[in-house]
Design a protein around this motif. Structure first.
Motif, PDB file in Angstrom:
ATOM      1  N   ALA A  41      43.375  89.867  18.685  1.00  0.00           N
ATOM      2  CA  ALA A  41      41.910  89.957  18.687  1.00  0.00           C
ATOM      3  C   ALA A  41      41.433  91.179  19.479  1.00  0.00           C
ATOM      4  N   LYS A  44      41.788  94.037  17.266  1.00  0.00           N
ATOM      5  CA  LYS A  44      40.759  93.979  16.223  1.00  0.00           C
ATOM      6  C   LYS A  44      39.428  94.500  16.766  1.00  0.00           C
ATOM      7  N   TRP A 142      37.262  82.996  23.123  1.00  0.00           N
ATOM      8  CA  TRP A 142      38.357  83.160  22.169  1.00  0.00           C
ATOM      9  C   TRP A 142      39.350  82.015  22.329  1.00  0.00           C
ATOM     10  N   GLU A 260      32.526  89.737  15.280  1.00  0.00           N
ATOM     11  CA  GLU A 260      33.506  89.717  14.191  1.00  0.00           C
ATOM     12  C   GLU A 260      34.923  89.523  14.725  1.00  0.00           C
ATOM     13  N   ALA A 261      35.234  90.165  15.858  1.00  0.00           N
ATOM     14  CA  ALA A 261      36.554  89.991  16.465  1.00  0.00           C
ATOM     15  C   ALA A 261      36.756  88.550  16.924  1.00  0.00           C
ATOM     16  N   THR A 262      35.678  87.905  17.363  1.00  0.00           N
ATOM     17  CA  THR A 262      35.757  86.513  17.798  1.00  0.00           C
ATOM     18  C   THR A 262      36.051  85.585  16.628  1.00  0.00           C
ATOM     19  N   LYS A 263      35.399  85.812  15.508  1.00  0.00           N
ATOM     20  CA  LYS A 263      35.684  85.006  14.320  1.00  0.00           C
ATOM     21  C   LYS A 263      37.139  85.187  13.900  1.00  0.00           C
ATOM     22  N   TYR A 264      37.594  86.423  13.943  1.00  0.00           N
ATOM     23  CA  TYR A 264      38.990  86.722  13.609  1.00  0.00           C
ATOM     24  C   TYR A 264      39.936  85.994  14.572  1.00  0.00           C
ATOM     25  N   ALA A 265      39.642  86.073  15.871  1.00  0.00           N
ATOM     26  CA  ALA A 265      40.486  85.442  16.894  1.00  0.00           C
ATOM     27  C   ALA A 265      40.612  83.946  16.657  1.00  0.00           C
ATOM     28  N   ASP A 267      39.933  82.248  13.929  1.00  0.00           N
ATOM     29  CA  ASP A 267      40.518  81.909  12.625  1.00  0.00           C
ATOM     30  C   ASP A 267      42.038  81.931  12.670  1.00  0.00           C
ATOM     31  N   ILE A 268      42.597  82.871  13.443  1.00  0.00           N
ATOM     32  CA  ILE A 268      44.060  83.010  13.434  1.00  0.00           C
ATOM     33  C   ILE A 268      44.766  82.159  14.486  1.00  0.00           C
TER      34      ILE A 268
END
Length: 330
Positions: A41, A44, A142, A260-265, A267-268
């Motif tokens: 993250a 990202k 996160w 956006e990086a938080t959503k990515y973090a 999600d994964i």
């Protein structure tokens, strides 16, 4: 003559043109590996921030305690030596914001869905606001994941933890949790855990699988029990004076990149932990003890009294607010 004139004009124009501004350097320090949920993250956020500010900002990411160990990094942020951190939520109690230890309570969340009702709701915002007087601005929460227990003996039952020296983060709740199990809590910097396990300074640890695997702790632990007894997450924080001093339009752009990086973090996080637990199993170095629902219920029965014991520290009303948010019945 014509060539000389053109050279002079070019030189004059070059001198008259505004110099390219140097990019604003933002140092982002953290203590885990690049391929953990937090490490991925952070990379990202770097990518998004640099793209969207068109090079006006440069994010320098320093993983694996390259700059500071986890006991040192908070002071470094407050002094302005680094600009962004993503410490685990247990790290805020020493700053005097012990309410963050709410997240350390065993079995307080049954799922990521329940957790996000708290981090993305009024409780999460209320906690972040408590950091402002400390010179810190909270940007995001996160996820990492839910923790497993590891040791060099079978720990399928909570009573099998008795007498084990177990590494914990500095947290009164985690200390109480281990003592409730009959274990001996040992506070230690994250970067020192592998060697401590290898040399027998500690017997076991608690971590999400991603931390266990990427730090190779499974190579020096014979058993890993899927207790999922607690949550490990992070607050992405920034030096408030630095953040407030950025141009408003740049700050808005960085806020968008962080969202956006938080959503990515998040999600994964679960996917990464599932993959890393499978990798631990495939390595053959640690035996995975997959706990049945009744076995996990036995751990929960032993640990839930920690909630009541810690009401004076965290705040009974705050704990009750989480219960209501997550529909927890005591």
């Amino acid at each position: 003559m014509k060539m000389k004139f053109l050279l002079i004009v070019t030189l004059v124009l070059a001198l008259a043109a505004p110099a390219m501004a140097e990019p604003i350097i933002i140092k982002f320090s953290h203590v885990v590996a690049d391929d953990t949920p937090k490490g991925l993250a952070a990379k990202k956020f770097k990518q998004l921030a640099e793209e969207r500010t068109k090079g006006a900002v440069k994010i320098e990411v320093y993983p694996n305690s390259q700059l500071y160990k986890d006991k040192e990094e908070m002071e470094a942020l407050q002094l302005g030596a680094v600009q962004i951190l993503a410490p685990s939520l247990a790290k805020f109690a020493p700053l005097g914001v012990k309410e963050f230890e709410l997240f350390d309570l065993p079995y307080i969340f049954d799922s990521y869905e329940d957790l996000h009702k708290v981090t993305e709701g009024p409780v999460g915002k209320k906690l972040m606001a408590k950091l402002e007087p400390k010179g810190i601005r909270g940007l995001a929460y996160w996820d990492n994941g839910f923790k497993v227990m590891s040791a060099n003996k079978e720990i399928r039952k909570p009573e099998q933890m008795k007498g084990l020296k177990v590494r914990i983060q500095s947290s009164k709740i985690l200390d109480a949790q281990m003592r409730k199990l009959g274990a001996i809590p040992q506070v230690m910097a994250f970067s020192e855990v592998y060697q401590a396990l290898q040399t027998g300074v500690v017997d076991g640890t608690e971590n999400p699988p991603s931390n266990l695997y990427t730090q190779k702790m499974h190579e020096v632990q014979k058993f890993v029990a899927t207790t999922n007894h607690g949550y490990l997450g992070y607050a992405v924080i920034v030096n408030k004076k630095f953040w407030d001093g950025l141009p408003a339009d740049l700050r808005i752009t960085l806020d968008g990149a962080m969202a956006e990086a938080t959503k990515y973090a998040n999600d994964i996080a679960k996917q990464k932990n599932d993959e890393d637990l499978a990798s631990v199993k495939a390595s053959g170095k640690s035996q995975i003890l997959e706990l049945t629902p009744p076995e996990r219920a036995a751990w929960k029965a032993v640990l839930m009294p920690v909630h009541t014991e810690m009401e004076d520290r965290i705040g009974k009303a705050l704990i009750q607010e989480v219960y209501e948010c997550c529909a927890i019945k005591m």
